[in-house]
Write a protein that holds these residues in place. Sequence first.
Motif, PDB file in Angstrom:
ATOM      1  N   GLY A  24     -14.556  41.844  60.269  1.00 20.77           N
ATOM      2  CA  GLY A  24     -14.417  42.668  61.096  1.00 20.77           C
ATOM      3  C   GLY A  24     -13.424  42.489  62.559  1.00 20.77           C
ATOM      4  O   GLY A  24     -12.655  43.417  62.944  1.00 20.77           O
ATOM      5  N   GLY A  25     -13.449  41.032  62.761  1.00 17.99           N
ATOM      6  CA  GLY A  25     -12.604  40.675  64.008  1.00 17.99           C
ATOM      7  C   GLY A  25     -11.101  40.816  63.472  1.00 17.99           C
ATOM      8  O   GLY A  25     -10.271  41.126  64.372  1.00 17.99           O
ATOM      9  N   LEU A  26     -11.139  40.516  62.150  1.00 21.48           N
ATOM     10  CA  LEU A  26      -9.558  40.515  61.604  1.00 21.48           C
ATOM     11  C   LEU A  26      -9.150  41.799  61.540  1.00 21.48           C
ATOM     12  O   LEU A  26      -7.981  42.127  61.989  1.00 21.48           O
ATOM     13  CB  LEU A  26      -9.574  39.758  60.114  1.00 21.48           C
ATOM     14  N   LEU A  27      -9.926  42.883  61.211  1.00 16.13           N
ATOM     15  CA  LEU A  27      -9.453  44.352  61.161  1.00 16.13           C
ATOM     16  C   LEU A  27      -9.230  44.826  62.466  1.00 16.13           C
ATOM     17  O   LEU A  27      -8.366  45.730  62.646  1.00 16.13           O
ATOM     18  CB  LEU A  27     -10.713  44.819  60.282  1.00 16.13           C
ATOM     19  N   GLY A  28     -10.012  44.397  63.449  1.00 13.35           N
ATOM     20  CA  GLY A  28      -9.832  44.811  64.691  1.00 13.35           C
ATOM     21  C   GLY A  28      -8.484  44.302  65.414  1.00 13.35           C
ATOM     22  O   GLY A  28      -7.890  44.993  66.126  1.00 13.35           O
ATOM     23  N   TRP A  29      -8.249  43.071  65.296  1.00 13.96           N
ATOM     24  CA  TRP A  29      -6.887  42.528  65.350  1.00 13.96           C
ATOM     25  C   TRP A  29      -5.973  43.163  64.828  1.00 13.96           C
ATOM     26  O   TRP A  29      -4.645  43.704  65.209  1.00 13.96           O
ATOM     27  CB  TRP A  29      -6.971  41.210  64.960  1.00 13.96           C
ATOM     28  N   LEU A  30      -5.875  43.653  63.298  1.00 13.29           N
ATOM     29  CA  LEU A  30      -4.787  44.331  62.662  1.00 13.29           C
ATOM     30  C   LEU A  30      -4.657  45.737  63.297  1.00 13.29           C
ATOM     31  O   LEU A  30      -3.662  46.195  63.529  1.00 13.29           O
ATOM     32  CB  LEU A  30      -5.198  44.406  61.364  1.00 13.29           C
ATOM     33  N   LEU A  39       2.009  51.036  52.543  1.00 11.55           N
ATOM     34  CA  LEU A  39       0.483  51.022  51.972  1.00 11.55           C
ATOM     35  C   LEU A  39      -0.233  50.027  53.014  1.00 11.55           C
ATOM     36  O   LEU A  39      -1.456  50.682  53.074  1.00 11.55           O
ATOM     37  CB  LEU A  39       0.520  50.612  50.679  1.00 11.55           C
ATOM     38  N   ALA A  40       0.399  49.188  53.530  1.00 15.26           N
ATOM     39  CA  ALA A  40      -0.429  48.246  54.032  1.00 15.26           C
ATOM     40  C   ALA A  40      -1.039  49.011  55.591  1.00 15.26           C
ATOM     41  O   ALA A  40      -2.052  48.766  55.983  1.00 15.26           O
ATOM     42  CB  ALA A  40       0.404  46.896  54.853  1.00 15.26           C
ATOM     43  N   GLY A  41      -0.200  49.689  56.177  1.00 14.00           N
ATOM     44  CA  GLY A  41      -0.578  50.324  57.365  1.00 14.00           C
ATOM     45  C   GLY A  41      -1.690  51.496  57.096  1.00 14.00           C
ATOM     46  O   GLY A  41      -2.610  51.523  57.720  1.00 14.00           O
ATOM     47  N   ARG A  42      -1.649  52.137  56.046  1.00 15.02           N
ATOM     48  CA  ARG A  42      -2.432  53.326  55.566  1.00 15.02           C
ATOM     49  C   ARG A  42      -3.693  52.592  55.231  1.00 15.02           C
ATOM     50  O   ARG A  42      -4.896  53.033  55.466  1.00 15.02           O
ATOM     51  CB  ARG A  42      -1.997  53.982  54.424  1.00 15.02           C
ATOM     52  N   ALA A  43      -3.738  51.478  54.356  1.00 15.44           N
ATOM     53  CA  ALA A  43      -4.946  50.635  54.148  1.00 15.44           C
ATOM     54  C   ALA A  43      -5.825  50.205  55.496  1.00 15.44           C
ATOM     55  O   ALA A  43      -6.955  50.345  55.528  1.00 15.44           O
ATOM     56  CB  ALA A  43      -4.621  49.395  53.453  1.00 15.44           C
ATOM     57  N   VAL A  44      -4.921  49.722  56.316  1.00 13.06           N
ATOM     58  CA  VAL A  44      -5.907  49.246  57.739  1.00 13.06           C
ATOM     59  C   VAL A  44      -6.300  50.487  58.401  1.00 13.06           C
ATOM     60  O   VAL A  44      -7.422  50.404  58.920  1.00 13.06           O
ATOM     61  CB  VAL A  44      -4.752  48.441  58.682  1.00 13.06           C
ATOM     62  N   GLY A 101     -13.467  53.426  65.301  1.00 12.39           N
ATOM     63  CA  GLY A 101     -13.032  54.843  65.255  1.00 12.39           C
ATOM     64  C   GLY A 101     -11.808  55.211  66.197  1.00 12.39           C
ATOM     65  O   GLY A 101     -10.849  55.792  65.870  1.00 12.39           O
ATOM     66  N   LEU A 102     -11.862  54.767  67.476  1.00 11.65           N
ATOM     67  CA  LEU A 102     -10.832  54.842  68.255  1.00 11.65           C
ATOM     68  C   LEU A 102      -9.628  54.008  68.047  1.00 11.65           C
ATOM     69  O   LEU A 102      -8.523  54.400  68.297  1.00 11.65           O
ATOM     70  CB  LEU A 102     -11.256  54.491  69.713  1.00 11.65           C
ATOM     71  N   ALA A 103      -9.802  52.911  67.503  1.00 14.95           N
ATOM     72  CA  ALA A 103      -8.907  51.878  67.073  1.00 14.95           C
ATOM     73  C   ALA A 103      -8.245  52.620  66.025  1.00 14.95           C
ATOM     74  O   ALA A 103      -7.026  52.531  65.903  1.00 14.95           O
ATOM     75  CB  ALA A 103      -9.540  50.573  66.930  1.00 14.95           C
ATOM     76  N   ALA A 104      -8.783  52.989  65.063  1.00 16.98           N
ATOM     77  CA  ALA A 104      -8.197  53.537  63.771  1.00 16.98           C
ATOM     78  C   ALA A 104      -7.607  54.931  64.425  1.00 16.98           C
ATOM     79  O   ALA A 104      -6.074  55.103  63.787  1.00 16.98           O
ATOM     80  CB  ALA A 104      -9.313  53.972  62.927  1.00 16.98           C
ATOM     81  N   ARG A 105      -7.957  55.764  65.280  1.00 17.40           N
ATOM     82  CA  ARG A 105      -7.237  56.814  65.665  1.00 17.40           C
ATOM     83  C   ARG A 105      -6.160  56.602  66.411  1.00 17.40           C
ATOM     84  O   ARG A 105      -4.892  57.193  66.290  1.00 17.40           O
ATOM     85  CB  ARG A 105      -8.421  57.786  66.707  1.00 17.40           C
ATOM     86  N   GLN A 106      -5.868  55.259  67.161  1.00 16.54           N
ATOM     87  CA  GLN A 106      -4.673  55.170  68.078  1.00 16.54           C
ATOM     88  C   GLN A 106      -3.928  54.175  67.270  1.00 16.54           C
ATOM     89  O   GLN A 106      -2.648  54.001  67.666  1.00 16.54           O
ATOM     90  CB  GLN A 106      -5.221  54.325  69.194  1.00 16.54           C
ATOM     91  N   PHE A 107      -4.240  53.900  66.126  1.00 14.34           N
ATOM     92  CA  PHE A 107      -3.405  52.724  65.240  1.00 14.34           C
ATOM     93  C   PHE A 107      -2.277  53.327  64.803  1.00 14.34           C
ATOM     94  O   PHE A 107      -2.183  54.477  64.285  1.00 14.34           O
ATOM     95  CB  PHE A 107      -4.070  52.148  64.013  1.00 14.34           C
ATOM     96  N   GLY A 108      -0.937  53.025  65.337  1.00 11.37           N
ATOM     97  CA  GLY A 108       0.285  53.304  64.889  1.00 11.37           C
ATOM     98  C   GLY A 108       0.718  54.615  65.795  1.00 11.37           C
ATOM     99  O   GLY A 108       2.078  55.006  65.658  1.00 11.37           O
ATOM    100  N   ARG A 109       0.279  54.935  66.829  1.00  9.53           N
ATOM    101  CA  ARG A 109       0.599  55.914  67.782  1.00  9.53           C
ATOM    102  C   ARG A 109       1.476  55.191  68.805  1.00  9.53           C
ATOM    103  O   ARG A 109       1.311  54.016  69.127  1.00  9.53           O
ATOM    104  CB  ARG A 109      -0.431  56.800  68.523  1.00  9.53           C
TER     105      ARG A 109
END
Length: 118
Positions: A24-30, A39-44, A101-109
């Motif tokens: 979970g920490g690694l995913l948060g960092w990513l 594909l890597a960006g969509r997977a994260v 959820g907020l991190a996933a929403r903001q990811f890549g914006r």
Amino acid sequence: MAEERPGWFVVVGLWGVGMLCLVGGLLGWLLARPRPHGLAGRAVKTLGWCVCAVLVVRGIAVEVLLLSDATGQETDVSPEQRLWTLALWNPWFLVGGLVFGLAARQFGRASGPSSGAA
């Protein structure tokens, strides 16, 4: 179980939870880093949303089960343990789910005017 400490409980329950926390920490960092292409960006981003859903559903489900006394039977869980779970432990699952959820929403914006090409 915590008093008896069977081998499978230690491996799955304790070490498994520790490993999930590291993942979970690694995913948060990513999710906090710039979004990779393809594909890597969509997977994260998908993993971020999945973790969000699991944590929020788990948090709500446990709250409902504890508040409604779903077992309807006498259990080994004391009223004090139930109170601490409801007030202290379980809300962190909801908070964690919302943060993922907020991190996933903001990811890549884009984060502002300095995020353009340099």
